[in-house]
Design an enzyme around this catalytic site. Sequence first.
Site, short mmCIF file in Angstrom:
data_model
loop_
_atom_site.label_atom_id
_atom_site.label_comp_id
_atom_site.label_asym_id
_atom_site.label_seq_id
_atom_site.Cartn_x
_atom_site.Cartn_y
_atom_site.Cartn_z
N SER A 1 -9.26 2.32 3.01
CA SER A 1 -8.34 3.08 2.19
C SER A 1 -7.35 2.21 1.42
CB SER A 1 -7.55 4.04 3.08
OG SER A 1 -6.80 3.33 4.05
N SER B 1 -10.06 0.15 7.10
CA SER B 1 -9.36 0.20 5.82
C SER B 1 -8.77 -1.11 5.32
CB SER B 1 -8.24 1.25 5.88
OG SER B 1 -8.79 2.54 5.97
N LYS C 1 0.84 -1.20 0.00
CA LYS C 1 0.00 0.00 0.00
C LYS C 1 0.87 1.25 0.00
CE LYS C 1 -3.65 2.17 2.81
NZ LYS C 1 -4.47 2.02 4.05
#
Length: 425
Positions: free
Chosen positions: A145, A169, A76
């Site tokens: 996210s 997330s 990420k």
Amino acid sequence: MQSPESMTALCAVTAIEHGALTCEALARACLARIAAREPIVHAWRELDAQRMLVRARDLDRGPRVGLLHGLPVAIKDIISTADFPTRYGSSIYADHHPPAHAACVSLIEGQGAIIPGKTVTTEFAYFQPGPTTNPVNPSHTPGGSSSGSAAAVADFMVPLALGTQTAGSVIRPAAFCGIVGYKATYGRLNLTGIKPFAPSLDTLGCFARDVDDVELVRSALSGDEYRPLPSLTTRPRIGVCRSTKWVAESDAERAVRDALALLRNDADVREFDASCIDAATDAQAIVMAFEAAQSLHYEYRVHRDALSARLAELIETGRRIRWADYIAAIDAARGARRSLRAAFESHDVLLSPSAPGEAPKGLEATGDPIFNRGVTMLGLPAVTLPAGVGEHEMPLGVQLIGREDCDRELLSIARWIHARTRSAY
């Protein structure tokens, strides 16, 4: 043998260890999948195919390095990497090149992982989405996210990916994309080199297509000796969460009912009053806003015009929160945590929907983390498992919540549940 890109992580690493698959063949299969699907899914912020192949060939020439030998793992783009830019989902950091890996990246590379590149994150891991679509139906959000990480694993681009969770997330996008997601017990996986958002909440997690794969990553990141997850020897005690704050759509409620119908004969299932999680949900909103306003003080002060309206509004909310109210929220969460410890004396895991329903249509938002906020505030480990599809043929998930520092036990129960539910879907 399965096509390499469709293998679970454990199957792939076992095939490599036994000589039935090479690291390069797995890398090439994943790259072919990325080439075919990335124009639709948009999971990647940065990708280096040549570097991936060089690393794979080096691993093929040498001895087995570790638990993740030859496995491509997506990172990420909130997590620092020395070999790729780290942009945090913001134009403010368009040319940001960290001098070192985050601890988690270095740890998995040390266990033989291959890093293809960086996956799309929402802006600073908050709500402003990037371009990633849901691989099941690109007109729907993948959640956030950790949008790109969830989508990349769900679409067979990589077997594993790292993400972070401050509200929902990891759990929410994993559920929206129909895969397994894991959020560790707070503080047990090292966050050095990860951009802080709310340090009292930020937690590392991962995405996989099978629960056994999660244990590989957990062991690599925690330093715990790897052992295959054990079979259960007693009937698990499952508490079904009921909360006044959780408004689930009929699809999400049905997913829980259907899962319980498959488990009741082999588990002790009882209702659980989640009022202590309600208190933590309220506290999470206060703590997240207050700490985000501090963590992103520089960005707000110097680059205010480059922030989305959503993030600026959160920071402004956080700046208005009094210190006394912030401490009161922390204290409320401590009280809720004590109540839950007592509750876990009669429950092994708690079960709830992972999200209010299917992934919403459209890419303007990433969905509601209401089912995850309190769990994150309490620092408890959580896993989401695929639980069929909803009215619009989009994935649903059920969330399992474990005792603090009992991540391996949670994963063992999740594996037991997954084995009993997956064939029904």
